[in-house]
Write a protein that holds these residues in place. Sequence first.
Motif, PDB file in Angstrom:
ATOM      1  N   UNK A 161       0.849  -1.195   0.000  1.00  0.00           N
ATOM      2  CA  UNK A 161       0.000   0.000   0.000  1.00  0.00           C
ATOM      3  C   UNK A 161       0.878   1.236   0.000  1.00  0.00           C
ATOM      4  N   UNK A 162       0.427   2.252  -0.685  1.00  0.00           N
ATOM      5  CA  UNK A 162       1.176   3.511  -0.688  1.00  0.00           C
ATOM      6  C   UNK A 162       0.701   4.363   0.495  1.00  0.00           C
ATOM      7  N   UNK A 163       1.583   5.210   0.981  1.00  0.00           N
ATOM      8  CA  UNK A 163       1.161   6.135   2.036  1.00  0.00           C
ATOM      9  C   UNK A 163       0.252   7.194   1.412  1.00  0.00           C
ATOM     10  N   UNK A 164      -0.699   7.683   2.204  1.00  0.00           N
ATOM     11  CA  UNK A 164      -1.679   8.619   1.659  1.00  0.00           C
ATOM     12  C   UNK A 164      -1.226  10.067   1.770  1.00  0.00           C
ATOM     13  N   UNK A 165      -0.263  10.320   2.608  1.00  0.00           N
ATOM     14  CA  UNK A 165       0.148  11.706   2.854  1.00  0.00           C
ATOM     15  C   UNK A 165      -0.624  12.306   4.018  1.00  0.00           C
ATOM     16  N   UNK A 166      -1.574  11.549   4.548  1.00  0.00           N
ATOM     17  CA  UNK A 166      -2.351  12.031   5.686  1.00  0.00           C
ATOM     18  C   UNK A 166      -1.834  11.445   7.002  1.00  0.00           C
ATOM     19  N   UNK A 167      -0.769  10.656   6.933  1.00  0.00           N
ATOM     20  CA  UNK A 167      -0.204  10.082   8.150  1.00  0.00           C
ATOM     21  C   UNK A 167       0.316  11.221   9.031  1.00  0.00           C
ATOM     22  N   UNK A 168       0.199  11.027  10.325  1.00  0.00           N
ATOM     23  CA  UNK A 168       0.621  12.108  11.213  1.00  0.00           C
ATOM     24  C   UNK A 168       2.132  12.043  11.438  1.00  0.00           C
ATOM     25  N   UNK A 169       2.826  13.166  11.261  1.00  0.00           N
ATOM     26  CA  UNK A 169       4.277  13.165  11.475  1.00  0.00           C
ATOM     27  C   UNK A 169       4.633  12.789  12.926  1.00  0.00           C
ATOM     28  N   UNK A 170       5.785  12.152  13.054  1.00  0.00           N
ATOM     29  CA  UNK A 170       6.206  11.636  14.379  1.00  0.00           C
ATOM     30  C   UNK A 170       7.595  12.171  14.724  1.00  0.00           C
ATOM     31  N   UNK A 171       7.762  12.583  15.962  1.00  0.00           N
ATOM     32  CA  UNK A 171       9.102  12.910  16.477  1.00  0.00           C
ATOM     33  C   UNK A 171       9.581  11.714  17.285  1.00  0.00           C
ATOM     34  N   UNK A 172      10.714  11.157  16.905  1.00  0.00           N
ATOM     35  CA  UNK A 172      11.277  10.050  17.694  1.00  0.00           C
ATOM     36  C   UNK A 172      12.257  10.659  18.690  1.00  0.00           C
ATOM     37  N   UNK A 173      11.986  10.463  19.963  1.00  0.00           N
ATOM     38  CA  UNK A 173      12.838  11.037  21.010  1.00  0.00           C
ATOM     39  C   UNK A 173      13.760   9.955  21.567  1.00  0.00           C
ATOM     40  N   UNK A 174      15.061  10.222  21.516  1.00  0.00           N
ATOM     41  CA  UNK A 174      16.037   9.235  21.978  1.00  0.00           C
ATOM     42  C   UNK A 174      16.847   9.838  23.123  1.00  0.00           C
ATOM     43  N   UNK A 175      16.440   9.605  24.357  1.00  0.00           N
ATOM     44  CA  UNK A 175      17.254  10.112  25.456  1.00  0.00           C
ATOM     45  C   UNK A 175      18.544   9.298  25.569  1.00  0.00           C
ATOM     46  N   UNK A 176      19.671   9.976  25.704  1.00  0.00           N
ATOM     47  CA  UNK A 176      20.948   9.249  25.748  1.00  0.00           C
ATOM     48  C   UNK A 176      21.805   9.732  26.901  1.00  0.00           C
ATOM     49  N   UNK A 177      22.283   8.794  27.671  1.00  0.00           N
ATOM     50  CA  UNK A 177      23.197   9.125  28.764  1.00  0.00           C
ATOM     51  C   UNK A 177      24.353   8.132  28.714  1.00  0.00           C
ATOM     52  N   UNK A 178      25.538   8.621  28.432  1.00  0.00           N
ATOM     53  CA  UNK A 178      26.736   7.782  28.306  1.00  0.00           C
ATOM     54  C   UNK A 178      26.509   6.618  27.336  1.00  0.00           C
ATOM     55  N   UNK A 179      26.096   6.936  26.137  1.00  0.00           N
ATOM     56  CA  UNK A 179      25.816   5.922  25.122  1.00  0.00           C
ATOM     57  C   UNK A 179      26.824   6.012  23.972  1.00  0.00           C
ATOM     58  N   UNK A 180      28.004   6.471  24.264  1.00  0.00           N
ATOM     59  CA  UNK A 180      29.034   6.707  23.253  1.00  0.00           C
ATOM     60  C   UNK A 180      29.223   5.513  22.299  1.00  0.00           C
TER      61      UNK A 180
END
Lengths: 355, 469
Positions: B50-69
């Motif tokens: 299936x193709x995306x419709x363009x109506x999908x809601x945008x998402x922010x992916x939040x990646x908290x990082x602490x000493x993850x070098x």
Amino acid sequence: LGFAISSDPLLRPVFWTGIGILVLALVMLITVLVLRVALLFRRSREQRFIEAWQPLLMQSIDGMSSSLPKMAGADRITFLRIWNHLQESVRGDATANLNRLLVACGLEDYVARLLDSRSVRKQLLGVSTLGHLRRPGMEERLRELAGEPHPPLSLAAGRAALQIDPGRNLEWFISKFVEREDWPLAKAASILSAQGVDAVTAPLIEAIETLADVPDTGGKLARLLQLLEIAHASRAAPVVRRILKESSDERTIAAALRALQDPRDLPVVRELACHPEWIVRVQAAQVLGRIGEAEDRKLLARMLSDSHWWVRYRAAQALVALPSVAPGELEKIRVVLPDRFAADMLRQAMAEGRA
Amino acid sequence: MTFSDWILAAQWFFLAYFVALNGGYLSLNLLSLATIKRYLDSHTLDSLPRAYSGFEQPVSILVPAYNEEATIASSVRSLLQLNYPEYEVIVINDGSKDGTLATLRREFALVPFPEVEWRRIQTKPVRAIYRSTLHPNLRVLDKENGGKADALNAGINASRCPLFCGVDADSILERDSLRRVAEPFLDDPLTIAAGGTVRIANGCVVEGGFLTRVGLPAHPLALMQIVEYLRAFLFGRMGWSPLNAVLIISGAFGLFRKEAVVTVGGYRHDTVGEDMELVVRLHRWYRLQRKPYQITFVPDPICWTEAPESLKVLKNQRVRWQRGLSESLSLNRSLLFHPRGGAAGWLAFPFMVVFEWIGPLIEVGGYIFMIAGFALGLVSAPAFVTFMLVALGFGLILSVNALLLEEISFHVYSKPSQLLALLAAAILENAGYRQLNSLWRLWGLWRWLVGAKGQWGDMQRSATWQRGA
């Protein structure tokens, strides 16, 4: 067990419950194993079927006919799954060729019978197949299914009816979309998009006009207006203007604003840029970014001090997007802004524009 | 009442508790069976292209990082390859003491960006915001250390999308994870949160940040955790979903409507179970305000995470989880039996209180009482045998049923040998592992009672299954 059986009569039923639980656990354990054996058999059978039929399906896509082996009843669902998968992936003559193959396999009636199955899974597969098959005479049954309470089945049936006869069912599909608030906007839009922007525009505008006459649509008009993104929005300008003039619902106004593409509508957009509701102001800022003129600089600069962050952000983006506003001029606007937050926002938008 | 009457009453109390506990879980199981079947039926056509419709809601992916070098670059790279039409990745460097920020700057060609902060939720100061010159949808926030919840809140403030997804830096996602978990938001505009099934990655092969082959770990502890996760996700959460009473969405991967989370004040930074606390608070706020909402669970396996293979690390994790649970429930106790509490307040919350919160106390107490009582001759042999039969029998049935649910739905572990190993783990986990867990959870309860201070998760990861990441 004797000591437990002969013990406290109150304890006895609990003891036997415990035994029952152990037996049940054993039965479940055996069920897991039986299911796995069945799965392995099923997969092996599917594999054999795919190996035999994949080349035939590919030949069929290319329009080549070949003698077909007899298909066992148990393989029909597997065939339909692969067939539907291919139908969703190909275009043009290939779809008609795949349809011919299905008919040659003698599955037409079987597919029609799937609609009456008690399994939603089979119903969905049947509905999807009939849509691709474009078999006339099934529309009424599909329209009936579109009235089912199960949203995925209902929407799939609506799509299939549309595929069979778009001319007859497009208006009906849009009216059904208005009625069925449980039809996801994104999925309905995707189905309508497949019909092409030219086909969708007129019935969509008609539906909007009809709904615009209803005093309180409870958000239905705003939802329908969003579909203008998949239509020639410019052709909807008269009804959109009417809605902007008459409606007092901020969601409807915001949705209508999104459809504006004509600079002649700038006066109303400028007026709405001062609307008390921020969701309207933010849309107005976006429209100004799209169709605004150099003279809108002052208005947008004022909007940079709006109380709502999103309005400030969109106004800054709109300022950057305005035609005939050079970067040097933006910098001049920025330094004279009285509000530090407004100046920072414009600086961010300018940097985004350069990125 | 005489002493023997007290002993008898205690016997019956513990027996009744174990029957109620497992009976409750069994009911959830039945509900899950029906829900999973309905879910799979409804998504029959989802496997079609299936193709995306363009109506999908945008998402922010939040990646908290602490000493993850060591792992942050590969994690971010895999996140940048997800299949979703519009999303941004925001890494929040929470005052790491190692080279996490330097690694990110180097690997993604970050440049400082003059971004205006929108402090809708109070957080520790953000020192700088960077934008990648290689990936326009990647930003990095460098902030003072404030803990995971604080980092997530800073990410929410910086987010530009209506939905946000909190992801652990070491989570391994399926390429279409976002599409699947965002589906409830498309289907029902009232959806404010959705979680998915988290699976264990030990024993699997991970290449380029994506899971390429499902396998089983050799370590028995990790193997038992697979059964445990199946139980927790396939019926622990799936069962509550149709009742709109899911109280936990894993911090490893969950999608939220940003406005809803901001409205309730974001993540609390004074709890170790910020993920569960947020979900319970959302229920409380929406129920009490009489606002319609939906919190949904998606059973598809969409996120993989590493399970501890040492008793010490596992113990720390379970202690932390129990403290998180205790905090989440106690902080939102007004939802319990509230007239407007609905299924969340009248079913899921009391269920959690009785069977998950104070459950370890009664479970451990029950085992000690029955074993000691039997040894001292205070508890009769039939009563002791019956208790063990009910406790272990129910445990066994729940473990095996989790495998049954897996077998009728996703059959992720496709080799027969894997199924046999899991069945063995399902049986064996009832002889020690579950009891040990109850003991650790009891310790977590105690730590919560005495008010021990929480900090960033101290999970030690080996990631030995990771290749070419």
